[in-house]
Design a protein around this motif. Structure first.
Motif, PDB file in Angstrom:
ATOM      1  N   ILE A  56     -22.233  -6.007 107.975  1.00 49.47           N
ATOM      2  CA  ILE A  56     -21.749  -4.938 107.004  1.00 49.47           C
ATOM      3  C   ILE A  56     -22.535  -5.031 105.662  1.00 49.47           C
ATOM      4  N   GLY A  57     -23.115  -6.399 105.558  1.00 46.93           N
ATOM      5  CA  GLY A  57     -24.086  -6.474 104.215  1.00 46.93           C
ATOM      6  C   GLY A  57     -25.205  -5.608 104.731  1.00 46.93           C
ATOM      7  N   ALA A  58     -26.020  -6.395 105.721  1.00 47.47           N
ATOM      8  CA  ALA A  58     -27.271  -5.480 106.370  1.00 47.47           C
ATOM      9  C   ALA A  58     -27.072  -3.946 106.217  1.00 47.47           C
ATOM     10  N   THR A  59     -26.261  -3.568 106.897  1.00 50.66           N
ATOM     11  CA  THR A  59     -25.910  -2.185 107.251  1.00 50.66           C
ATOM     12  C   THR A  59     -25.703  -1.345 106.098  1.00 50.66           C
ATOM     13  N   ALA A  60     -25.143  -1.992 105.014  1.00 47.88           N
ATOM     14  CA  ALA A  60     -24.863  -1.420 103.584  1.00 47.88           C
ATOM     15  C   ALA A  60     -26.240  -1.308 102.885  1.00 47.88           C
ATOM     16  N   ALA A  61     -26.949  -2.299 103.006  1.00 49.15           N
ATOM     17  CA  ALA A  61     -28.385  -2.437 102.496  1.00 49.15           C
ATOM     18  C   ALA A  61     -29.286  -1.155 103.095  1.00 49.15           C
TER      19      ALA A  61
END
Ligand code: MRU
Length: 330
Positions: A56-61
């Motif tokens: 989720i973190g990487a995708t949001a970035a």
């Protein structure tokens, strides 16, 4: 990690599109999905096309990098992305990092790439640090999917398991099915099969049975948010496994990168818990399993108090829950 002999990450950004593995279709269909702008990327997080704190973190970035490329209002794009899922704090930490470190579209893409790469590097460290905790022929119980699908590559809870397996230490895994969305049955089992790790999927309410019969040597689970005092939010059902583990004298470990620590949450009571649709409980696949008219409650996460946690494995070592406050790194 490995899918039919080819290596993948859970998310990547070749050009302007973000590409993800559609996790809603696993284990029966392996399909890549192209997300063409930050709105599609936000929707993929919201509807759980991709899930798991680190992914989720990487995708949001990457989504924030898309917003830079699209030339849209950055505060609006931030708001669209940050409100997709409330519990996993890596989402906010990753978005904040892009906003602080990027000054144009090119640097935004570079920061997002760096965030994804750092997840991979941190998981490799967690693999090395956590592997010695698993005895030879050890039997590990895990909950939900804290595998590579959930954190770009390697996984958090699964990283020490994959390392032990590659070292031929005879590791075996009990995989909780993880109702209602069955991330254990659908995703963790699929990952372990792809890597050839021996395991069995068990009904969620079977963990106590196997613990009491001496069939579990240790538990390793992931985390969505770790409060400053070490209380840890993870997939619903984690708390009861931790209590059972303590009752049965079984070590209970959390594996997570330091970006999952939230120094602004003093304890577990201040962690926001996502409430999801009742239908996830009412239906198994297309079949309704509750009577029409019945109501259901569906919190997606629970909090395990620090007193049940033997240790927290981060890329920086194995820590007592009370020590994590000073470890936080975006
Ligand atoms: O609702 P999900 O599937 O996103 O929940 C995932 C979990 O609870 C994982 O255990 C957690 O994100 C840690 S994985 C790096």
């Amino acid at each position: 990690m490995n899918v039919r002999g080819k290596t993948y990450r859970a998310v990547w950004m070749p050009g302007r599109d973000v590409v993800v593995i559609d996790q809603r279709l696993l284990p029966h269909r392996f399909k890549l999905l192209r997300l063409r702008n930050h709105r599609e990327t936000a929707e993929a997080i919201r509807n759980m096309t991709i899930r798991g704190a680190g992914t989720i973190g990487a995708t949001a970035a990457y989504g924030m990098a898309q917003a830079f490329l699209e030339g849209v209002s950055l505060p609006k794009a931030y708001e669209t992305l940050v409100t997709t899922r409330p519990t996993a704090v890596d989402l906010k930490h990753a978005l904040d990092r892009v906003l602080v470190e990027a000054h144009d579209a090119k640097t935004a893409v570079a920061v997002a790439e760096r965030i994804a790469d750092e997840y991979v590097a941190r998981m490799k460290r967690i693999a090395e640090i956590g592997c010695p905790l698993i005895p030879k022929n050890g039997r590990v119980l895990t909950h939900c999917n804290a595998g590579w699908l959930a954190i770009v590559d390697w996984g958090s809870a699964t990283a020490p398991i994959y390392a032990a397996h590659r070292k031929r230490r005879g590791v075996f895994v009990w995989v909780d099915e993880t109702r209602p969305r069955c991330q254990g049955a659908h995703l963790t089992s699929w990952e372990l099969l792809n890597e050839g790790v021996p395991h069995k999927v068990i009904a969620d309410n079977a963990a106590g049975y196997f613990m009491r019969h001496g069939d579990v040597d240790l538990c390793i689970v992931g985390a969505d948010r770790i409060a400053a005092n070490g209380d840890t939010a993870n997939k619903l059902g984690t708390y009861e496994k931790a209590v059972l583990a303590k009752e049965n004298g079984i070590p209970f470990y959390i594996a997570a990168p330091s970006s999952t620590i939230d120094p602004h949450c003093p304890n577990g009571d201040s962690i926001p818990i996502e409430e999801r649709s009742e239908d996830e409980v009412h239906f198994v696949g297309e079949t309704r399993v509750t009577p029409r008219g019945a109501r259901a409650a569906n919190p997606a996460f629970d909090v395990t108090p620090a007193k049940y946690i033997t240790g927290i494995i981060t890329e920086r070592g194995i820590h007592k829950p009370g020590e994590v406050r000073k470890l936080w790194r975006q």
